[in-house]
Design a protein around this motif. Structure first.
Motif, PDB file in Angstrom:
ATOM      1  N   VAL A  12      42.689  51.399  -8.597  1.00 31.71           N
ATOM      2  CA  VAL A  12      42.163  51.836  -7.307  1.00 31.71           C
ATOM      3  C   VAL A  12      43.122  51.371  -6.220  1.00 31.71           C
ATOM      4  CG1 VAL A  12      40.780  49.747  -6.986  1.00 31.71           C
ATOM      5  CG2 VAL A  12      40.070  51.879  -5.875  1.00 31.71           C
ATOM      6  N   GLN A  13      43.101  52.037  -5.090  1.00 32.50           N
ATOM      7  CA  GLN A  13      43.968  51.648  -3.984  1.00 32.50           C
ATOM      8  C   GLN A  13      43.316  50.558  -3.136  1.00 32.50           C
ATOM      9  OE1 GLN A  13      45.055  55.295  -1.920  1.00 32.50           O
ATOM     10  NE2 GLN A  13      46.891  55.473  -3.195  1.00 32.50           N
ATOM     11  N   THR A  14      44.147  49.862  -2.386  1.00 28.28           N
ATOM     12  CA  THR A  14      43.667  48.836  -1.476  1.00 28.28           C
ATOM     13  C   THR A  14      42.586  49.401  -0.570  1.00 28.28           C
ATOM     14  OG1 THR A  14      45.783  47.675  -1.502  1.00 28.28           O
ATOM     15  CG2 THR A  14      44.329  47.259   0.350  1.00 28.28           C
ATOM     16  N   GLY A  15      41.515  48.627  -0.423  1.00 29.15           N
ATOM     17  CA  GLY A  15      40.389  49.049   0.392  1.00 29.15           C
ATOM     18  C   GLY A  15      39.333  49.817  -0.358  1.00 29.15           C
ATOM     19  N   GLY A  16      39.618  50.170  -1.591  1.00 24.53           N
ATOM     20  CA  GLY A  16      38.671  50.932  -2.390  1.00 24.53           C
ATOM     21  C   GLY A  16      37.559  50.072  -2.961  1.00 24.53           C
ATOM     22  N   SER A  17      36.681  50.733  -3.715  1.00 23.64           N
ATOM     23  CA  SER A  17      35.525  50.059  -4.310  1.00 23.64           C
ATOM     24  C   SER A  17      35.421  50.398  -5.797  1.00 23.64           C
ATOM     25  CB  SER A  17      34.230  50.495  -3.610  1.00 23.64           C
ATOM     26  OG  SER A  17      34.225  50.110  -2.252  1.00 23.64           O
ATOM     27  N   LEU A  18      34.842  49.472  -6.535  1.00 26.93           N
ATOM     28  CA  LEU A  18      34.564  49.680  -7.947  1.00 26.93           C
ATOM     29  C   LEU A  18      33.267  48.967  -8.289  1.00 26.93           C
ATOM     30  CD1 LEU A  18      37.917  49.041  -9.863  1.00 26.93           C
ATOM     31  CD2 LEU A  18      36.721  51.222  -9.614  1.00 26.93           C
ATOM     32  N   ARG A  19      32.585  49.458  -9.310  1.00 17.75           N
ATOM     33  CA  ARG A  19      31.430  48.743  -9.838  1.00 17.75           C
ATOM     34  C   ARG A  19      31.640  48.500 -11.324  1.00 17.75           C
ATOM     35  NH1 ARG A  19      25.020  50.352 -10.218  1.00 17.75           N
ATOM     36  NH2 ARG A  19      25.836  51.701 -11.895  1.00 17.75           N
ATOM     37  N   LEU A  20      31.658  47.230 -11.688  1.00 24.61           N
ATOM     38  CA  LEU A  20      31.762  46.849 -13.083  1.00 24.61           C
ATOM     39  C   LEU A  20      30.367  46.655 -13.668  1.00 24.61           C
ATOM     40  CD1 LEU A  20      34.622  44.193 -12.914  1.00 24.61           C
ATOM     41  CD2 LEU A  20      34.788  46.682 -13.064  1.00 24.61           C
ATOM     42  N   SER A  21      30.238  46.974 -14.948  1.00 23.41           N
ATOM     43  CA  SER A  21      28.977  46.790 -15.656  1.00 23.41           C
ATOM     44  C   SER A  21      29.194  45.930 -16.889  1.00 23.41           C
ATOM     45  CB  SER A  21      28.391  48.137 -16.088  1.00 23.41           C
ATOM     46  OG  SER A  21      28.163  48.981 -14.988  1.00 23.41           O
ATOM     47  N   CYS A  22      28.145  45.239 -17.280  1.00 16.53           N
ATOM     48  CA  CYS A  22      28.201  44.392 -18.474  1.00 16.53           C
ATOM     49  C   CYS A  22      26.859  44.477 -19.185  1.00 16.53           C
ATOM     50  CB  CYS A  22      28.497  42.952 -18.088  1.00 16.53           C
ATOM     51  SG  CYS A  22      28.324  41.766 -19.442  1.00 16.53           S
ATOM     52  N   THR A  23      26.887  44.938 -20.424  1.00 13.35           N
ATOM     53  CA  THR A  23      25.698  44.971 -21.267  1.00 13.35           C
ATOM     54  C   THR A  23      25.979  44.137 -22.501  1.00 13.35           C
ATOM     55  OG1 THR A  23      26.477  46.976 -22.377  1.00 13.35           O
ATOM     56  CG2 THR A  23      25.078  47.272 -20.462  1.00 13.35           C
ATOM     57  N   ALA A  24      25.133  43.481 -23.180  1.00 13.70           N
ATOM     58  CA  ALA A  24      23.712  43.479 -22.974  1.00 13.70           C
ATOM     59  C   ALA A  24      23.238  42.046 -23.160  1.00 13.70           C
ATOM     60  CB  ALA A  24      23.014  44.375 -23.993  1.00 13.70           C
ATOM     61  N   TYR A  25      22.894  41.410 -22.070  1.00  7.33           N
ATOM     62  CA  TYR A  25      22.331  40.089 -22.221  1.00  7.33           C
ATOM     63  C   TYR A  25      20.911  40.223 -22.736  1.00  7.33           C
ATOM     64  CZ  TYR A  25      20.453  41.239 -17.588  1.00  7.33           C
ATOM     65  OH  TYR A  25      19.842  41.856 -16.534  1.00  7.33           O
ATOM     66  N   THR A  26      20.258  39.098 -23.019  1.00 13.37           N
ATOM     67  CA  THR A  26      18.931  39.127 -23.613  1.00 13.37           C
ATOM     68  C   THR A  26      17.937  38.383 -22.721  1.00 13.37           C
ATOM     69  OG1 THR A  26      19.096  37.053 -24.832  1.00 13.37           O
ATOM     70  CG2 THR A  26      20.076  39.000 -25.858  1.00 13.37           C
ATOM     71  N   PRO A  27      16.672  38.497 -22.995  1.00 11.34           N
ATOM     72  CA  PRO A  27      15.675  37.774 -22.191  1.00 11.34           C
ATOM     73  C   PRO A  27      15.865  36.264 -22.201  1.00 11.34           C
ATOM     74  CG  PRO A  27      14.604  39.524 -23.400  1.00 11.34           C
ATOM     75  CD  PRO A  27      16.026  39.472 -23.894  1.00 11.34           C
ATOM     76  N   SER A  28      16.578  35.743 -23.204  1.00 16.38           N
ATOM     77  CA  SER A  28      16.803  34.294 -23.255  1.00 16.38           C
ATOM     78  C   SER A  28      17.992  33.861 -22.418  1.00 16.38           C
ATOM     79  CB  SER A  28      17.008  33.849 -24.700  1.00 16.38           C
ATOM     80  OG  SER A  28      18.194  34.403 -25.211  1.00 16.38           O
ATOM     81  N   THR A  29      18.722  34.839 -21.874  1.00 16.97           N
ATOM     82  CA  THR A  29      19.875  34.489 -21.047  1.00 16.97           C
ATOM     83  C   THR A  29      19.429  33.772 -19.790  1.00 16.97           C
ATOM     84  OG1 THR A  29      21.158  36.357 -21.874  1.00 16.97           O
ATOM     85  CG2 THR A  29      21.850  35.400 -19.786  1.00 16.97           C
ATOM     86  N   TYR A  30      20.099  32.667 -19.475  1.00 21.59           N
ATOM     87  CA  TYR A  30      19.720  31.858 -18.317  1.00 21.59           C
ATOM     88  C   TYR A  30      20.641  32.101 -17.127  1.00 21.59           C
ATOM     89  CZ  TYR A  30      18.783  27.662 -15.562  1.00 21.59           C
ATOM     90  OH  TYR A  30      18.461  26.794 -14.546  1.00 21.59           O
ATOM     91  N   LEU A  31      21.919  32.219 -17.410  1.00 23.03           N
ATOM     92  CA  LEU A  31      22.911  32.324 -16.346  1.00 23.03           C
ATOM     93  C   LEU A  31      23.989  33.313 -16.767  1.00 23.03           C
ATOM     94  CD1 LEU A  31      24.263  31.158 -13.708  1.00 23.03           C
ATOM     95  CD2 LEU A  31      25.354  29.473 -15.210  1.00 23.03           C
TER      96      LEU A  31
END
Length: 126
Positions: A12-31
């Motif tokens: 992406v160029q300077t000033g642009g935007s991105l959205r990163l995603s991360c799957t898949a934590y679980t209900p036991s995930t704390y942080l």
């Protein structure tokens, strides 16, 4: 440990935007957190979120530009990155831990986390 998978990295160029995603934590995930590592530099924590409370922390380098969020129904973690700069260029990693009562002083240490993704590359060109 859980398997984490990042996506959303691209160029992406300077000033642009991105959205990163991360799957898949679980209900036991704390942080959960996003780290990044640029070539020749140490790994840096950029944003963290406590899953149950939703409390968030940011590194000074990204404060006001990046937003970490979670969708517990989808077990997905996000990192919205705005006003991107060339110095944001790095491999971005998602991390999670099910250890309880992690103090704020420990959230930027990689050893705090027991699950990591493979990373997604973000390149910001000027």
């Amino acid at each position: 440990q859980v398997q984490l998978v990042e996506s959303g990295g691209t160029s992406v160029q300077t000033g642009g935007s991105l959205r990163l995603s991360c799957t898949a934590y679980t209900p036991s995930t704390y942080l959960m957190a996003w780290f990044r590592q640029a070539p020749g530099k140490e790994r840096e924590g950029v944003a963290a979120i406590y899953r149950q409370t939703g409390a968030k922390r940011y590194a000074d380098s990204v404060k006001g530009r990046f937003t970490i969020s979670q969708d517990n129904a989808q077990n997905t973690l996000y990192l919205q990155m705005n006003s991107l700069k060339p110095e944001d260029t790095a491999m971005y990693y998602c991390a999670a831990t099910d250890r309880r009562y992690v103090s704020v002083s420990s959230i930027w240490y990689g050893t705090t986390y027991n699950s990591w993704g493979q990373g997604t590359q973000v390149t910001v060109s000027s």
